[in-house]
Design a protein around this motif. Structure first.
Motif, PDB file in Angstrom:
ATOM      1  N   LEU A 179      -6.337 -46.708 -15.432  1.00  0.00           N
ATOM      2  CA  LEU A 179      -6.975 -45.649 -15.777  1.00  0.00           C
ATOM      3  C   LEU A 179      -6.403 -44.183 -16.444  1.00  0.00           C
ATOM      4  O   LEU A 179      -6.990 -43.693 -17.659  1.00  0.00           O
ATOM      5  CB  LEU A 179      -7.215 -44.230 -13.836  1.00  0.00           C
ATOM      6  CG  LEU A 179      -7.784 -43.015 -14.413  1.00  0.00           C
ATOM      7  CD1 LEU A 179      -9.379 -42.776 -14.428  1.00  0.00           C
ATOM      8  CD2 LEU A 179      -7.688 -42.637 -12.404  1.00  0.00           C
ATOM      9  N   LEU A 180      -5.039 -44.307 -16.355  1.00  0.00           N
ATOM     10  CA  LEU A 180      -4.401 -44.218 -17.036  1.00  0.00           C
ATOM     11  C   LEU A 180      -4.652 -44.402 -18.605  1.00  0.00           C
ATOM     12  O   LEU A 180      -4.431 -43.322 -19.719  1.00  0.00           O
ATOM     13  CB  LEU A 180      -2.803 -43.784 -16.057  1.00  0.00           C
ATOM     14  CG  LEU A 180      -1.772 -43.054 -17.582  1.00  0.00           C
ATOM     15  CD1 LEU A 180      -2.385 -42.209 -17.887  1.00  0.00           C
ATOM     16  CD2 LEU A 180      -0.280 -42.825 -17.535  1.00  0.00           C
ATOM     17  N   ALA A 219      -1.385 -31.667 -17.486  1.00  0.00           N
ATOM     18  CA  ALA A 219      -2.953 -32.138 -18.056  1.00  0.00           C
ATOM     19  C   ALA A 219      -3.460 -33.716 -17.538  1.00  0.00           C
ATOM     20  O   ALA A 219      -4.509 -33.888 -17.475  1.00  0.00           O
ATOM     21  CB  ALA A 219      -2.834 -32.171 -19.309  1.00  0.00           C
ATOM     22  N   LEU A 220      -2.756 -34.621 -17.639  1.00  0.00           N
ATOM     23  CA  LEU A 220      -2.493 -35.473 -17.355  1.00  0.00           C
ATOM     24  C   LEU A 220      -3.118 -35.912 -15.737  1.00  0.00           C
ATOM     25  O   LEU A 220      -4.131 -36.729 -15.215  1.00  0.00           O
ATOM     26  CB  LEU A 220      -1.611 -37.083 -17.745  1.00  0.00           C
ATOM     27  CG  LEU A 220      -1.872 -37.084 -19.382  1.00  0.00           C
ATOM     28  CD1 LEU A 220      -0.472 -38.605 -20.070  1.00  0.00           C
ATOM     29  CD2 LEU A 220      -2.505 -37.190 -19.931  1.00  0.00           C
ATOM     30  N   ASN A 276      -0.714 -38.315  -9.376  1.00  0.00           N
ATOM     31  CA  ASN A 276       0.240 -36.714  -9.312  1.00  0.00           C
ATOM     32  C   ASN A 276       1.598 -37.345 -10.763  1.00  0.00           C
ATOM     33  O   ASN A 276       1.151 -38.329 -10.975  1.00  0.00           O
ATOM     34  CB  ASN A 276       1.116 -37.080  -7.984  1.00  0.00           C
ATOM     35  CG  ASN A 276       1.600 -38.562  -7.414  1.00  0.00           C
ATOM     36  OD1 ASN A 276       2.699 -38.168  -8.652  1.00  0.00           O
ATOM     37  ND2 ASN A 276       1.096 -38.931  -6.713  1.00  0.00           N
ATOM     38  N   THR A 277       1.630 -36.237 -10.785  1.00  0.00           N
ATOM     39  CA  THR A 277       2.843 -36.733 -12.142  1.00  0.00           C
ATOM     40  C   THR A 277       3.916 -37.080 -12.039  1.00  0.00           C
ATOM     41  O   THR A 277       4.521 -38.134 -12.522  1.00  0.00           O
ATOM     42  CB  THR A 277       3.107 -34.416 -12.555  1.00  0.00           C
ATOM     43  OG1 THR A 277       3.599 -34.175 -11.334  1.00  0.00           O
ATOM     44  CG2 THR A 277       2.122 -33.527 -12.197  1.00  0.00           C
ATOM     45  N   HIS A 318       6.325 -41.910 -14.361  1.00  0.00           N
ATOM     46  CA  HIS A 318       6.796 -43.543 -13.935  1.00  0.00           C
ATOM     47  C   HIS A 318       5.970 -44.361 -14.637  1.00  0.00           C
ATOM     48  O   HIS A 318       6.495 -45.258 -15.885  1.00  0.00           O
ATOM     49  CB  HIS A 318       6.505 -44.734 -12.407  1.00  0.00           C
ATOM     50  CG  HIS A 318       6.595 -45.603 -12.295  1.00  0.00           C
ATOM     51  ND1 HIS A 318       8.503 -45.979 -12.347  1.00  0.00           N
ATOM     52  CD2 HIS A 318       5.822 -46.841 -11.988  1.00  0.00           C
ATOM     53  CE1 HIS A 318       7.985 -46.936 -11.872  1.00  0.00           C
ATOM     54  NE2 HIS A 318       7.312 -47.464 -11.788  1.00  0.00           N
ATOM     55  N   LYS A 319       4.690 -44.236 -14.765  1.00  0.00           N
ATOM     56  CA  LYS A 319       3.332 -45.454 -15.810  1.00  0.00           C
ATOM     57  C   LYS A 319       3.685 -44.921 -17.312  1.00  0.00           C
ATOM     58  O   LYS A 319       4.040 -46.063 -18.407  1.00  0.00           O
ATOM     59  CB  LYS A 319       2.287 -44.769 -14.827  1.00  0.00           C
ATOM     60  CG  LYS A 319       1.864 -45.702 -13.871  1.00  0.00           C
ATOM     61  CD  LYS A 319       1.149 -45.325 -12.971  1.00  0.00           C
ATOM     62  CE  LYS A 319       0.251 -45.493 -11.838  1.00  0.00           C
ATOM     63  NZ  LYS A 319       1.461 -45.342 -10.802  1.00  0.00           N
ATOM     64  N   LEU A 320       3.678 -43.747 -17.264  1.00  0.00           N
ATOM     65  CA  LEU A 320       4.260 -43.913 -18.619  1.00  0.00           C
ATOM     66  C   LEU A 320       5.484 -44.626 -19.351  1.00  0.00           C
ATOM     67  O   LEU A 320       5.952 -44.812 -20.279  1.00  0.00           O
ATOM     68  CB  LEU A 320       3.696 -42.614 -19.311  1.00  0.00           C
ATOM     69  CG  LEU A 320       3.445 -41.519 -19.285  1.00  0.00           C
ATOM     70  CD1 LEU A 320       3.124 -40.088 -19.568  1.00  0.00           C
ATOM     71  CD2 LEU A 320       2.019 -41.876 -20.622  1.00  0.00           C
TER      72      LEU A 320
END
Length: 92
Positions: A25-26, A57-58, A65-66, A71-73
């Motif tokens: 999704l991200l 915004a993401l 959640n931010t 973490h994923k980024l």
């Protein structure tokens, strides 16, 4: 930039995060936001594939959640799937 299309390779199912819905999704949200041509945003020149955003915004766009997005980024950056340039106001 809500017009146009993004190309998605048929072999995306071979991507290491394909079976992890939050990463997928991200990733699609990042692709969707990326500029397709050179543009200017708030006085900053963005090359094709670049965009500016914030964790909030993401989060609003994905429902994640931010902390999870951060973490994923980080993981995607470590695995050289994305590049990030951050400052206090936004992430590019």
């Amino acid at each position: 930039m809500n017009n146009g299309f993004i190309k998605l390779s048929r072999n995306i199912n071979e991507w290491e995060f394909y079976s992890k819905p939050d990463y997928l999704l991200l990733w699609i949200e990042l692709l969707r936001r990326a500029s397709y041509k050179k543009t200017t945003y708030r006085g900053e020149v963005l090359q094709p594939g670049e965009f500016t955003t914030s964790l909030s915004a993401l989060s609003n766009a994905t429902g994640l959640n931010t902390n999870s997005i951060h973490h994923k980024l980080k993981v995607m950056t470590k695995r050289t799937q994305i590049k990030q340039h951050t400052n206090r106001q936004r992430t590019k």
